[in-house]
Design an enzyme around this catalytic site. Structure first.
Site, PDB file in Angstrom:
ATOM      1  CB  THR A 199      -0.913   0.036   1.237  1.00 14.80           C
ATOM      2  OG1 THR A 199      -0.096   0.122   2.415  1.00 14.80           O
ATOM      3  CG2 THR A 199      -1.769  -1.202   1.315  1.00 14.80           C
ATOM      4  CD  GLU A 346      -5.521  -1.850   3.112  1.00 16.84           C
ATOM      5  OE1 GLU A 346      -4.644  -1.249   3.764  1.00 16.84           O
ATOM      6  OE2 GLU A 346      -6.200  -1.289   2.217  1.00 16.84           O
ATOM      7  CE  LYS A 456     -15.167  17.803  17.617  1.00 21.05           C
ATOM      8  NZ  LYS A 456     -14.982  16.771  18.652  1.00 21.05           N
TER       9      LYS A 456
END
Length: 562
Positions: A199, A346, A456
């Site tokens: 990955t 994955e 956030k």
């Protein structure tokens, strides 16, 4: 021999019944009967029939055998998308060996890390990538044999061939020519590891995933079936011409080389991904079926705009990162029939894809574009749930968000030599995607953000993908990314990073943000979701597989580089 267990004496398996293991060699069965005269091409360099392809697979298997390689040994490939790569896709795992597809877009340091971590005994090496392995005898000591490929030499007319490096066993074509074209591929356990790759995460060293023969066969069949079930014009057909625009080193090129060969399609492999070459091959071979990330779509649209033409009958499966509606509209206007999907390294990779049926045919243009930018619905055999932070499944109401967790028969069972990370991946018996999502009552998946990319602001969550979609509609925007940056008052605020189209370089920040304020007025975006600032970039930082590299963007911001 497969044993059938049953308490009734009348249910017996015939002594000579064939157990039919789900191994990669079975994907060739139909093509060996129905497609022997179909062709496979490598750009403008090589064209041969499937009948010759099958012989070349046998020759490559004999080359590996003659090198002394055995079942379980790893064979790495560092090459452009070529006929050689396709041959390795089959010959290596069909010989019981493990195919490592090396991501040649990683840095040299990371390439060497992945090679040494997987420890291949043999390497198929394109001359262009030779500098990456340096003096492999010191830097990649597991490699005992090197097969050399040099397309530059193939392009020369007349003159003598350059001498091969002293460390190679031979040139690929010469090695194949010297080997027998007969090979008996034996059956073995379908749970044998077939492939491994790494990955390209933006943190730490790349992680190795691995997949069995059974997993690749099931993924290939389910993904192909999900495509073929779609309405005419959107799915795979027997008369399609296939060309990958996702590198063969990246998640098996979404298993479509396996699928296209299983069906017996005409195939074209483009080599290096250069926009003029891709478009030339699409037009020359009348390519109808492909796949790629949004960055590839942008390349195609730009090249076709410069030529003043549109595509004809090109179906494109898009994934890798969320498609914004501005780019989606441009694709439709340029004649590309595209559909989105979702997957990950994955997961081998396809988990969902867009469904086109009577419902989508009756949609307005705006609704249709919005739908196409979602992530489709699960393909066959895939189970999905949306979990809150306590692992509680959320309702499928199109509003409730949480982490997407999955189960399917083709998911990597861990990370290679990294059991702790594998246990974290499979916590609670479900694979954790790290994607924030919601799902409608009819099973349509919407990825709203990555866990690591959620912003956030003032205690409220802001979806960077939602903001990107809205601002992408401005006609000046060629590419966009929204990241969270520190703010003394609000903790974090969204920052829009934008690449402008060449003919819109005078666009002002206020003009683009106006779309955000309009979305607030219409109730499509909270007020705190509108970025406070836009910064214009000459190009967008992306990972080796074309995804937006938001970690790098945040780092560049902290270092005052953007």
């Amino acid at each position: 021999m497969t044993t059938i267990l049953n308490e009734h004496d009348n249910y017996h398996q015939a002594e000579e019944a064939y157990g039919f293991p789900l191994i990669i060699k079975q994907l060739l069965n139909r093509a060996k009967i129905a497609s022997t005269n179909q062709t496979i091409s490598y750009a403008d360099k090589v064209t041969y029939t499937y009948a010759e392809f099958f012989k070349r697979i046998n020759r490559l298997a004999n080359v590996l055998k003659n090198m002394g390689l055995q079942a379980g040994d790893v064979v790495a490939v560092m090459d452009w998308d070529s006929h050689r790569y396709l041959e390795a896709y089959f010959a290596v795992p069909m010989s019981g060996m493990i195919l490592q597809t090396v991501n040649v877009r990683l840095s040299e340091e990371k390439v060497l890390y992945t090679v040494n971590h997987a420890a291949p005994k043999a390497l198929l090496l394109n001359a262009e990538f030779a500098p990456m392995i340096k003096d492999y005898r010191d830097d990649a000591p597991s490699i005992e044999h090197v097969m050399w490929a040099d397309d530059a030499e193939d392009d020369k007319v007349g003159g003598e061939k350059a001498e091969l490096p002293d460390y190679v066993d031979g040139e690929y074509e010469a090695l194949l020519a010297a080997a027998s074209d007969e090979f008996d591929f034996l059956d073995f356990d379908e749970n044998t590891i077939a492939t491994t790759f790494y990955t390209s995460g933006t943190t730490g060293d790349p992680k190795g995933v691995f997949f069995t023969h059974r997993q690749i066969v099931l993924q290939t069949m389910a993904s192909t079936l999900a495509s073929a079930l779609n309405a005419e014009g959107q799915g795979a057909r027997y008369n399609d011409v296939y060309m990958p625009m996702t590198p063969l080193f990246h998640v098996h090129a979404w298993c479509w080389p396996y699928g296209a060969t299983m069906i017996g399609l005409k195939q074209v492999y483009p080599g290096r991904y250069l926009a003029p070459k891709l478009v030339d091959l699409i037009e020359q071979h009348k390519v109808t079926l492909s796949h790629g990330v949004p960055a590839i779509l942008q390349m195609l649209l730009k090249e076709m705009a410069e030529r003043g033409r549109k595509f004809e009958n090109l179906k494109l499966l898009l994934g890798g990162s969320k498609l914004n509606e501005g780019l989606a509209k441009a694709a439709i206007e340029c004649g590309i029939e595209f559909m989105s999907g979702f997957g990950m390294s994955e997961s081998c990779p396809v988990l969902s894809r867009a469904v086109f049926d009577d419902k989508t045919e009756s949609m307005t243009l705006e609704d249709n574009l919005n739908y196409r930018c979602l992530s489709g619905s699960p393909i066959m055999l895939v189970s999905m749930e949306i979990w809150d932070e306590n692992g509680k499944p959320q309702p499928m109401d199109g509003k409730s968000t949480g982490e997407l967790v999955i189960r399917a028969p083709w998911l990597t069972q861990s990370y290679f030599k990294n059991p702790d990370a594998g246990n974290e991946l499979w916590k609670g018996g479900w694979m954790h995607t790290q994607d924030i999502a919601c799902m409608t009552a009819d099973g349509t998946l919407s990825i709203t953000d990555r866990l690591k990319d959620v912003i956030k602001s003032g205690g409220e969550w802001v979806s960077s993908l939602e903001v990107e979609t809205i601002l992408s509609f401005h006609p000046s925007v060629a590419d966009i990314a929204v990241i969270g940056v520190p703010d003394e008052r609000w903790g974090e605020r969204p920052l829009a990073l934008i690449v402008l189209k060449p003919d819109h370089v005078d666009t002002k920040m206020e003009d683009i943000l106006a779309l955000g304020h309009q979305a607030v007025e219409r109730g499509h975006l909270p007020k705190y979701g509108v970025p406070s600032e836009v910064r214009f970039l000459p190009d967008m930082p992306k990972t080796s597989v074309g995804k937006l590299d938001k970690k790098r963007m945040r780092s560049m911001y902290s270092e005052n580089l953007i």
